[in-house]
Structures are given as structure tokens and as C-alpha cells.
Design a protein around this motif. Structure first.
Motif, mmCIF file in Angstrom:
data_model
loop_
_atom_site.group_PDB
_atom_site.id
_atom_site.type_symbol
_atom_site.label_atom_id
_atom_site.label_comp_id
_atom_site.label_asym_id
_atom_site.label_seq_id
_atom_site.Cartn_x
_atom_site.Cartn_y
_atom_site.Cartn_z
ATOM 1 N N TYR A 1 -7.879 3.970 10.848
ATOM 2 C CA TYR A 1 -7.006 4.776 10.118
ATOM 3 C C TYR A 1 -5.408 4.123 10.296
ATOM 4 O O TYR A 1 -4.619 3.961 9.337
ATOM 5 C CB TYR A 1 -6.669 6.097 10.243
ATOM 6 C CG TYR A 1 -7.791 6.783 9.169
ATOM 7 C CD1 TYR A 1 -7.469 7.069 7.665
ATOM 8 C CD2 TYR A 1 -8.974 7.450 9.758
ATOM 9 C CE1 TYR A 1 -8.628 7.540 7.129
ATOM 10 C CE2 TYR A 1 -9.914 8.007 8.998
ATOM 11 C CZ TYR A 1 -9.737 8.224 7.539
ATOM 12 O OH TYR A 1 -10.732 8.834 6.806
ATOM 13 N N GLY B 1 -3.522 1.904 7.770
ATOM 14 C CA GLY B 1 -2.167 2.318 7.441
ATOM 15 C C GLY B 1 -1.221 1.113 7.131
ATOM 16 O O GLY B 1 -0.032 0.744 6.278
ATOM 17 N N ALA C 1 -1.552 -0.603 3.934
ATOM 18 C CA ALA C 1 -1.085 0.002 2.770
ATOM 19 C C ALA C 1 0.502 -0.342 2.741
ATOM 20 O O ALA C 1 1.199 -0.505 1.932
ATOM 21 C CB ALA C 1 -1.196 1.536 2.787
ATOM 22 N N GLN D 1 2.910 0.325 -0.147
ATOM 23 C CA GLN D 1 2.540 1.545 -0.660
ATOM 24 C C GLN D 1 2.709 2.616 0.744
ATOM 25 O O GLN D 1 1.836 3.065 1.475
ATOM 26 C CB GLN D 1 0.655 1.700 -0.683
ATOM 27 C CG GLN D 1 0.353 0.673 -1.976
ATOM 28 C CD GLN D 1 -1.182 0.485 -1.995
ATOM 29 O OE1 GLN D 1 -1.847 0.654 -0.886
ATOM 30 N NE2 GLN D 1 -1.704 -0.105 -2.987
ATOM 31 N N GLU E 1 1.104 6.185 1.101
ATOM 32 C CA GLU E 1 -0.159 6.113 1.337
ATOM 33 C C GLU E 1 -0.079 5.618 2.928
ATOM 34 O O GLU E 1 -1.121 5.998 3.711
ATOM 35 C CB GLU E 1 -1.025 5.009 0.917
ATOM 36 C CG GLU E 1 -2.514 4.966 1.254
ATOM 37 C CD GLU E 1 -3.309 4.012 0.355
ATOM 38 O OE1 GLU E 1 -4.259 3.622 0.659
ATOM 39 O OE2 GLU E 1 -2.692 3.692 -0.725
ATOM 40 N N ALA F 1 0.886 8.580 5.195
ATOM 41 C CA ALA F 1 -0.389 9.562 5.231
ATOM 42 C C ALA F 1 -1.579 9.078 6.238
ATOM 43 O O ALA F 1 -1.938 9.644 7.021
ATOM 44 C CB ALA F 1 -0.862 9.842 3.955
ATOM 45 N N LEU F 2 -1.874 7.858 6.052
ATOM 46 C CA LEU F 2 -3.093 7.137 6.856
ATOM 47 C C LEU F 2 -2.608 7.074 8.528
ATOM 48 O O LEU F 2 -3.468 7.513 9.308
ATOM 49 C CB LEU F 2 -3.270 5.917 6.439
ATOM 50 C CG LEU F 2 -4.256 5.724 5.137
ATOM 51 C CD1 LEU F 2 -4.007 4.215 4.686
ATOM 52 C CD2 LEU F 2 -5.791 6.201 5.269
#
Length: 451
Positions: free
Chosen positions: A245, A249, A252, A257, A260, A263-264
């Protein structure tokens, strides 16, 4: 490397005979229902090579270990070496990297005292300590030698650790292409074993994603992340899933992004928060803080809190570069909070941590100093810092990282209404990202006219 290799039955037999005589025993005293006295005689004369089971039986009667009969290693010295190896590995886990490196070096100075597994652990420990001390150029030859050792079986935990560390070290040295080659080769070897995607795939793949991102190969990074995420959820431990993750990230983030990416990375931090690898958790907190500052609605106070927690851990367990990166993001948090004196202090601390060698992060520290000076209308100091950053950046090979720094320098010049300097920096950023200059027909015509 195995020190037992090449030892002849004659040497083993001689050790058995010498110990037997020293203890005042006869060959009959070593005999049992499975081992006859005549067989003992053949072993002692070197005419028979005893099996492991026979050696174990004889060792119990001769008051020594089977390993001593095989190799002649002193049992007490071997036990002392085991204790020292455990101490070195504990020091490494606790962040006492210098102490660990010294202990591993002392063990490796007398390799005859180590069995094969201990020797392998000491060599891997030495490489790990060197990397953590930011002595990457010294760590790479050790890892290269380990990677070529036939005793290091593909798919083993040690093989995976060496492959990941070697790929990561080359990436941190700026050789992203070789880092990717090593990671891709490791994944190919894992695939050739005919296994389903394993935890080893996750570890190697996570490192490879980071290298893809650094090279700007976002499509491959994204595809590999999408492949590993479901596997990590299914098979990976919390740390393994967190690593995937984390790197997803980064992908992203590179694709801009930001929600996103945040969040990741937040999810990665939640997964790894209870992990005993405190250094990784601290690095994740650093990443979350940086993403927090890049978001549409930044919270610099929260970012600073995360960074202060991370900084305390990295001061004990992290490398100088990792500590410097934390300081650089603290510069950004302090700047957003209007705490300019603190921002300057953090930038100078980062430069101090990076003084041992050329690092792109040092350019970032100087650019940030320039920005703060210019914000405070200290024009002379700001331009001096910016020129210093520019001079230093010219010494680095083109890469995704250097392109980012050239872009940042260009943005600072642009805010100062210095169009020519800004254009030059943006041009350098484009070239560093792999986009060459376009053909200039006017220059060709001028050359023809000159001819």
C-alpha cells in the motif's frame, strides 16, 4: 560458503582418535550395537566416512559436538560466536548500527569459528548495518557477493532479503536502471520456481514499484501494484501488506492522484503501526505528513505532529538521509505555519545530516532556504542559496528526482519574475525527465549559410 566442504575422512578420523586417547578410552568403548569396534578402527584410519548419525553417537561419548568432529571447531568458541552474533543482530534491530557493524566485522574476521548458517547471517547483517549507516557503496559489494553465492537458494528468506537490499541500494545510489534489472530478475526467478505469488513476490515487488516510480515508469508501477494488492490482502502479513500500500501510494502520488495517494499511505500506516519495524513506521509517518501538506486542504499542524514523532524514531534507527528527509518536510510544515525561524533551523539540520556525500536532498534543502529568505525579503541571501542549489544540481545525472528539483528551482525563479532563469531551469527539468530538446531548423540553416 560452507566450511565443512573439502574436509577429508582422514581429518575426521584423526580427531576422533585424538579425543578418544585424551579421554583414556579404547575403540571398544566407542562401539555400540550399531557401530562395531572394527568400524571405529576404519573411521579412525580415514578409510570410512562416518554418517551424521554415527558422528552424533560418537560425539556424545567423546563429550563434544558432531560439528567439532567434522570441522575441528572449538565448541566453546562456537558458542561464544553464536552469542556474539545474536548480540550483533539485536543491536541492529535496536538501531545501534555502528555497534552492530563492529560486532559483525569481528565475527567475519575469524570465519573458521562460524558454521555455514552463522556465516551467512553475519554477512547479511554486515551489509544491513552498512546500508543503515548510509555506507551504501560499501554495502553493495557485500550484497553482490552474497547474491552470487550458490548456497543462497532462490526463494529462501535470505535470498529475498539480499535481492531486495541490493535493488534498494542501487536505487538509493541513483542507478535506478540497475535497481530495476535486479528486481525484475528476482521476480523472474521466483516465477520460475512454479509457485503461486508468494510473500517474497510482495517484498521484491514493493521495492520494484518504488524503482519504477523513481524512473517515471508509472504504467509498470501501477500494473505491478494492482497485481500485488490482492495478493498482499490474501497472503501478506500486516507489514507486507503495508509495504504494498505504501508503494501503491507512491504510484498514485506520481500520477497526481493526491487523495488516493493519501488514502493508500494512511492505510499502510494503519497496517504497520503495530509492526516491530519502528523505522519503517517512522518513514511512513513522514510520507503521510508530506502528502498531508500536498493535499487541497493541508493540515500543517497534523503534519508537524507526525514528523516530530517520526523524527524521534529516525534519530535512533534511521539513516542520515531518512532523517534529512524528515527535516525537509518539517521545513515545509513550518513554512506553511509561518514559523520561518524553525523552518530555517530544519533546513540547516538537513544540510548537516547530508554533509557526508552528494545528495539530491541537499539541493532540496538549499532551495527551501532560498524560498524562506525570499519570503522574508532577504533577497541577497535567497539568491545566493538558489545559485548554490543550481550549481550543485548540475553535478547529478538526469533522473526523476533531479527533474523535480529543477522544476522547483524554476518555480522559485518564476515567482521572482526572473523569466530567463526560470526557463533555463524548466528546460533542465524536461531534459532530466527524458524529454530531449526539439530540432531547431534555424540553427541548421545558419550552419549551412556558414558553410
Amino acid at each position: 560458503m560452507d566450511h565443512v566442504e573439502g574436509i577429508s575422512p582422514v581429518q575426521v578420523g584423526r580427531r576422533i582418535r585424538d579425543l578418544r586417547v585424551k579421554l583414556g578410552l579404547k575403540q571398544q568403548d566407542l562401539a555400540s550395537t550399531d557401530i562395531s569396534a572394527s568400524y571405529i578402527s576404519l573411521i579412525e584410519s580415514g578409510k570410512r566416512a562416518p554418517s551424521d548419525a554415527v558422528l552424533t553417537t560418537l560425539a556424545s561419548k567423546l563429550r563434544c559436538s558432531p560439528d567439532h568432529l567434522r570441522t575441528g571447531r572449538d565448541d566453546h568458541a562456537l558458542e561464544d560466536a553464536r552469542l556474539k552474533l545474536s548480540f550483533a543482530e539485536m543491536a541492529l534491530r535496536n538501531g545501534d548500527n555502528g555497534e552492530a557493524l563492529q560486532a559483525f566485522g569481528e565475527l567475519l574476521a575469524k570465519p573458521a569459528l562460524l558454521d555455514a548458517s552463522m556465516l551467512l547471517r553475519a554477512r547479511i547483517g554486515q551489509a544491513t548495518a552498512l546500508e543503515k549507516l548510509d555506507r551504501i557503496e560499501a554495502a553493495i559489494p557485500v550484497l553482490e557477493e552474497l547474491s552470487k553465492d550458490p548456497a543462497l537458494a532462490a526463494g529462501s528468506d535470505e535470498w529475498c532479503r539480499v535481492s531486495v537490499a541490493l535493488s534498494r541500494c542501487y536505487r538509493n545510489m541513483g542507478d535506478v536502471t540497475l535497481s530495476i534489472e535486479i528486481g525484475e530478475r528476482a521476480l523472474t526467478r521466483l516465477d520460475a520456481l512454479g509457485l503461486d505469488v508468494t510473500v517474497d513476490h510482495i517484498q521484491v515487488g514493493s521495492t520494484l514499484i518504488g524503482s519504477y516510480v523513481m524512473r517515471g515508469d508509472l504504467t509498470r508501477a501501477h500494473l505491478l501494484a494492482q497485481k500485488l494488492l490482492p495478493v498482499a490482502e490474501d497472503k501478506g502479513g500486516r507489514a507486507g501488506r503495508g509495504s504494498v500500500y505504501w508503494n501503491a501510494g507512491l504510484v498514485a502520488l506520481s500520477r497526481r492522484q493526491l487523495p488516493e495517494a493519501l488514502a493508500l499511505t494512511e492505510r499502510a500506516l494503519a497496517m504497520m503501526a503495530d509492526d516491530d519495524n519502528l523505522r519503517h513506521v517512522a518513514m511512513l509517518r513522514t510520507n503521510v505528513a508530506w502528502l498531508e501538506l500536498q493535499s487541497d486542504h493541508p493540515d500543517p499542524a497534523r503534519a508537524r505532529h507526525l514528523l516530530e514523532d517520526a523524527g524521534q524514531t529516525l534519530a535512533e534507527l534511521g539513516t542520515a538521509v531518512e532523517q534529512a528527509r524528515c527535516e525537509l518536510i518539517l521545513v515545509d510544515a513550518s513554512t506553511q505555519l509561518g514559523q520561518w525561524d524553525e523552518a530555517v533551523s530544519h533546513a540547516r539540520r538537513a544540510l548537516g545530516l547530508l554533509s557526508s556525500g552528494p545528495r539530491v536532498e541537499a539541493v532540496g534543502a538549499r532551495v527551501r532556504l532560498a524560498e524562506i529568505h525570499l519570503l522574508r525579503e532577504e533577497t541577497y541571501e535567497g539568491l545566493q542559496a538558489l545559485h548554490a542549489a543550481t550549481r550543485q544540481l548540475r553535478h547529478f545525472a538526469p533522473s526523476y528526482e533531479t527533474a523535480q528539483e529543477w522544476r522547483r528551482i524554476g518555480d522559485v525563479w518564476k515567482r521572482q519574475s526572473r523569466a530567463q532563469e526560470a526557463l533555463e531551469a524548466y528546460d533542465q527539468a524536461l531534459q532530466a525527465s527524458g524529454m530531449p530538446m526539439t530540432y531547431d531548423p534555424a540553427q541548421s540553416l545558419a550552419q549551412q549559410g556558414h558553410g
